[in-house]
Design a protein around this motif. Structure first.
Motif, PDB file in Angstrom:
ATOM      1  N   LEU A 144      33.886   9.508  -5.946  1.00 20.52           N
ATOM      2  CA  LEU A 144      34.779   9.391  -7.090  1.00 20.52           C
ATOM      3  C   LEU A 144      34.957  10.720  -7.811  1.00 20.52           C
ATOM      4  CD1 LEU A 144      33.682   5.932  -8.565  1.00 20.52           C
ATOM      5  CD2 LEU A 144      35.793   6.476  -7.343  1.00 20.52           C
ATOM      6  N   LYS A 145      33.899  11.509  -7.931  1.00 17.45           N
ATOM      7  CA  LYS A 145      34.011  12.831  -8.555  1.00 17.45           C
ATOM      8  C   LYS A 145      34.942  13.728  -7.755  1.00 17.45           C
ATOM      9  CE  LYS A 145      29.529  13.009 -10.858  1.00 17.45           C
ATOM     10  NZ  LYS A 145      28.205  13.658 -10.882  1.00 17.45           N
ATOM     11  N   THR A 157       0.816  -1.200   0.000  1.00 20.62           N
ATOM     12  CA  THR A 157       0.000   0.000   0.000  1.00 20.62           C
ATOM     13  C   THR A 157       0.855   1.257   0.000  1.00 20.62           C
ATOM     14  OG1 THR A 157      -0.129  -0.101   2.400  1.00 20.62           O
ATOM     15  CG2 THR A 157      -1.922  -1.118   1.160  1.00 20.62           C
ATOM     16  N   ALA A 158       2.032   1.208   0.564  1.00 24.54           N
ATOM     17  CA  ALA A 158       2.909   2.372   0.594  1.00 24.54           C
ATOM     18  C   ALA A 158       4.323   1.933   0.220  1.00 24.54           C
ATOM     19  CB  ALA A 158       2.904   2.988   1.989  1.00 24.54           C
ATOM     20  N   PRO A 159       5.110   2.823  -0.389  1.00 27.83           N
ATOM     21  CA  PRO A 159       6.467   2.431  -0.787  1.00 27.83           C
ATOM     22  C   PRO A 159       7.338   1.991   0.380  1.00 27.83           C
ATOM     23  CG  PRO A 159       5.863   4.499  -1.823  1.00 27.83           C
ATOM     24  CD  PRO A 159       4.775   4.159  -0.854  1.00 27.83           C
ATOM     25  N   ASP A 160       7.140   2.576   1.549  1.00 29.98           N
ATOM     26  CA  ASP A 160       7.990   2.187   2.671  1.00 29.98           C
ATOM     27  C   ASP A 160       7.606   0.833   3.258  1.00 29.98           C
ATOM     28  OD1 ASP A 160       5.633   3.176   3.646  1.00 29.98           O
ATOM     29  OD2 ASP A 160       6.520   4.187   5.355  1.00 29.98           O
ATOM     30  N   ASP A 161       6.545   0.205   2.751  1.00 31.31           N
ATOM     31  CA  ASP A 161       6.180  -1.149   3.164  1.00 31.31           C
ATOM     32  C   ASP A 161       6.773  -2.209   2.243  1.00 31.31           C
ATOM     33  OD1 ASP A 161       4.709  -0.125   5.211  1.00 31.31           O
ATOM     34  OD2 ASP A 161       2.786  -0.234   4.159  1.00 31.31           O
ATOM     35  N   ASP A 162       7.342  -1.779   1.137  1.00 35.08           N
ATOM     36  CA  ASP A 162       7.860  -2.699   0.135  1.00 35.08           C
ATOM     37  C   ASP A 162       9.352  -2.926   0.361  1.00 35.08           C
ATOM     38  OD1 ASP A 162       8.395  -4.200  -2.071  1.00 35.08           O
ATOM     39  OD2 ASP A 162       7.913  -2.647  -3.541  1.00 35.08           O
ATOM     40  N   PRO A 163       9.760  -4.128   0.771  1.00 37.98           N
ATOM     41  CA  PRO A 163      11.182  -4.370   1.035  1.00 37.98           C
ATOM     42  C   PRO A 163      12.044  -4.218  -0.214  1.00 37.98           C
ATOM     43  CG  PRO A 163       9.865  -6.341   1.502  1.00 37.98           C
ATOM     44  CD  PRO A 163       8.927  -5.268   1.067  1.00 37.98           C
ATOM     45  N   GLU A 164      11.515  -4.592  -1.369  1.00 37.91           N
ATOM     46  CA  GLU A 164      12.292  -4.449  -2.602  1.00 37.91           C
ATOM     47  C   GLU A 164      12.546  -2.974  -2.914  1.00 37.91           C
ATOM     48  OE1 GLU A 164      11.963  -5.549  -7.324  1.00 37.91           O
ATOM     49  OE2 GLU A 164      10.753  -6.646  -5.881  1.00 37.91           O
ATOM     50  N   PHE A 165      11.551  -2.147  -2.712  1.00 40.94           N
ATOM     51  CA  PHE A 165      11.722  -0.711  -2.925  1.00 40.94           C
ATOM     52  C   PHE A 165      12.782  -0.154  -1.980  1.00 40.94           C
ATOM     53  CE2 PHE A 165      10.692   3.650  -1.682  1.00 40.94           C
ATOM     54  CZ  PHE A 165      10.767   4.279  -2.915  1.00 40.94           C
ATOM     55  N   LEU A 166      12.742  -0.575  -0.726  1.00 43.21           N
ATOM     56  CA  LEU A 166      13.721  -0.088   0.239  1.00 43.21           C
ATOM     57  C   LEU A 166      15.128  -0.549  -0.113  1.00 43.21           C
ATOM     58  CD1 LEU A 166      11.695  -0.596   3.538  1.00 43.21           C
ATOM     59  CD2 LEU A 166      12.139   1.534   2.321  1.00 43.21           C
ATOM     60  N   ARG A 167      15.268  -1.790  -0.592  1.00 41.74           N
ATOM     61  CA  ARG A 167      16.576  -2.271  -1.022  1.00 41.74           C
ATOM     62  C   ARG A 167      17.090  -1.439  -2.188  1.00 41.74           C
ATOM     63  NH1 ARG A 167      14.687  -7.271   0.073  1.00 41.74           N
ATOM     64  NH2 ARG A 167      13.921  -7.580  -2.030  1.00 41.74           N
ATOM     65  N   ASN A 168      16.212  -1.203  -3.174  1.00 44.74           N
ATOM     66  CA  ASN A 168      16.618  -0.407  -4.328  1.00 44.74           C
ATOM     67  C   ASN A 168      16.975   1.014  -3.910  1.00 44.74           C
ATOM     68  OD1 ASN A 168      16.257  -2.529  -6.069  1.00 44.74           O
ATOM     69  ND2 ASN A 168      14.201  -1.937  -6.669  1.00 44.74           N
ATOM     70  N   LEU A 169      16.232   1.563  -2.980  1.00 41.92           N
ATOM     71  CA  LEU A 169      16.515   2.906  -2.500  1.00 41.92           C
ATOM     72  C   LEU A 169      17.887   2.961  -1.830  1.00 41.92           C
ATOM     73  CD1 LEU A 169      15.149   5.694  -2.224  1.00 41.92           C
ATOM     74  CD2 LEU A 169      14.381   4.971   0.020  1.00 41.92           C
ATOM     75  N   GLU A 170      18.186   1.973  -1.002  1.00 44.82           N
ATOM     76  CA  GLU A 170      19.481   1.921  -0.331  1.00 44.82           C
ATOM     77  C   GLU A 170      20.608   1.735  -1.351  1.00 44.82           C
ATOM     78  OE1 GLU A 170      22.250   2.004   2.700  1.00 44.82           O
ATOM     79  OE2 GLU A 170      20.147   2.578   2.718  1.00 44.82           O
ATOM     80  N   THR A 171      20.388   0.903  -2.348  1.00 40.85           N
ATOM     81  CA  THR A 171      21.398   0.698  -3.388  1.00 40.85           C
ATOM     82  C   THR A 171      21.640   1.982  -4.160  1.00 40.85           C
ATOM     83  OG1 THR A 171      20.718  -1.611  -3.581  1.00 40.85           O
ATOM     84  CG2 THR A 171      21.989  -0.708  -5.397  1.00 40.85           C
ATOM     85  N   ARG A 172      20.564   2.670  -4.522  1.00 44.17           N
ATOM     86  CA  ARG A 172      20.727   3.944  -5.235  1.00 44.17           C
ATOM     87  C   ARG A 172      21.473   4.960  -4.385  1.00 44.17           C
ATOM     88  NH1 ARG A 172      15.044   5.254  -6.361  1.00 44.17           N
ATOM     89  NH2 ARG A 172      14.370   3.120  -6.519  1.00 44.17           N
ATOM     90  N   ARG A 173      21.164   5.002  -3.087  1.00 45.32           N
ATOM     91  CA  ARG A 173      21.841   5.945  -2.198  1.00 45.32           C
ATOM     92  C   ARG A 173      23.334   5.631  -2.118  1.00 45.32           C
ATOM     93  NH1 ARG A 173      23.994   6.264   2.452  1.00 45.32           N
ATOM     94  NH2 ARG A 173      23.508   4.147   3.016  1.00 45.32           N
ATOM     95  N   ARG A 174      23.675   4.363  -2.009  1.00 43.68           N
ATOM     96  CA  ARG A 174      25.096   3.975  -1.948  1.00 43.68           C
ATOM     97  C   ARG A 174      25.809   4.299  -3.257  1.00 43.68           C
ATOM     98  NH1 ARG A 174      24.446  -1.925   0.815  1.00 43.68           N
ATOM     99  NH2 ARG A 174      23.954  -1.204   2.915  1.00 43.68           N
ATOM    100  N   ASN A 175      25.150   3.998  -4.375  1.00 39.71           N
ATOM    101  CA  ASN A 175      25.753   4.299  -5.682  1.00 39.71           C
ATOM    102  C   ASN A 175      25.975   5.792  -5.852  1.00 39.71           C
ATOM    103  OD1 ASN A 175      25.799   1.614  -6.356  1.00 39.71           O
ATOM    104  ND2 ASN A 175      23.945   1.680  -7.591  1.00 39.71           N
ATOM    105  N   GLN A 176      25.026   6.598  -5.429  1.00 40.46           N
ATOM    106  CA  GLN A 176      25.168   8.053  -5.542  1.00 40.46           C
ATOM    107  C   GLN A 176      26.304   8.548  -4.656  1.00 40.46           C
ATOM    108  OE1 GLN A 176      23.491  10.002  -7.699  1.00 40.46           O
ATOM    109  NE2 GLN A 176      24.837  11.654  -7.064  1.00 40.46           N
ATOM    110  N   ALA A 177      26.424   8.021  -3.452  1.00 43.93           N
ATOM    111  CA  ALA A 177      27.509   8.422  -2.558  1.00 43.93           C
ATOM    112  C   ALA A 177      28.857   8.023  -3.152  1.00 43.93           C
ATOM    113  CB  ALA A 177      27.321   7.789  -1.178  1.00 43.93           C
ATOM    114  N   GLU A 178      28.931   6.857  -3.751  1.00 43.72           N
ATOM    115  CA  GLU A 178      30.178   6.404  -4.381  1.00 43.72           C
ATOM    116  C   GLU A 178      30.523   7.274  -5.579  1.00 43.72           C
ATOM    117  OE1 GLU A 178      33.567   4.028  -4.841  1.00 43.72           O
ATOM    118  OE2 GLU A 178      32.185   4.250  -3.170  1.00 43.72           O
TER     119      GLU A 178
END
Length: 145
Positions: A97-98, A72-93
């Motif tokens: 690097l920049k 019902t909400a994005p924060d209830d979806d574990p896959e969404f949260l995993r993807n969000l964490e992965t995107r956050r890590r990739n952006q920080a990396e």
């Protein structure tokens, strides 16, 4: 008084069986189709109810709960949260690097400016304020810097 209780019991059993037939999924009825069970219940109320409970009612198989496909909400979806964490890590990396690349380019530019300007004093990458690089290299490795 006994007649009234008997009629009430028969009526309750008939109504319960009829409601049970109506609420049962048509693919789960046994014996005959759901429509035929309703007709049997109306034509033969007592016998139809007994037959329904013996022959027509589905087995008590544990039915699997329907799987939720969309939370019902994005924060209830574990896959969404995993993807969000992965995107956050990739952006920080990428940001790290920049920054490293910009620092390296600045040092290369500084080294290039020193060597092309003819003002190279053999200090290498260090700044002129650094006390350790104020004199010639003790190991005579100025060419390697």
């Amino acid at each position: 008084m006994l007649r009234v209780i008997g009629v009430v019991v028969v009526l309750v059993v008939f109504v319960y069986a009829l409601v049970d037939v109506i609420r049962t999924d048509r693919h789960q009825t046994r014996g005959i189709s759901k429509t035929a069970w309703i007709i049997v219940m109306i034509v033969l109320p007592v016998l139809g109810a007994v037959l329904w409970f013996i022959f027509g009612r589905p087995y008590n198989k544990p039915t699997a709960a329907p799987a939720r496909r969309h939370p019902t909400a994005p924060d209830d979806d574990p896959e969404f949260l995993r993807n969000l964490e992965t995107r956050r890590r990739n952006q920080a990396e990428q940001d790290r690097l920049k920054k490293l690349k910009a620092d390296l380019e600045a040092k290369e530019r500084k080294l290039h400016d020193k060597s092309s300007g003819g003002t190279s004093d053999g200090k290498g990458f260090g700044s002129g304020d650094d006390a350790t690089s104020s004199g010639p290299d003790a190991h005579d490795t100025d060419e390697l810097k």
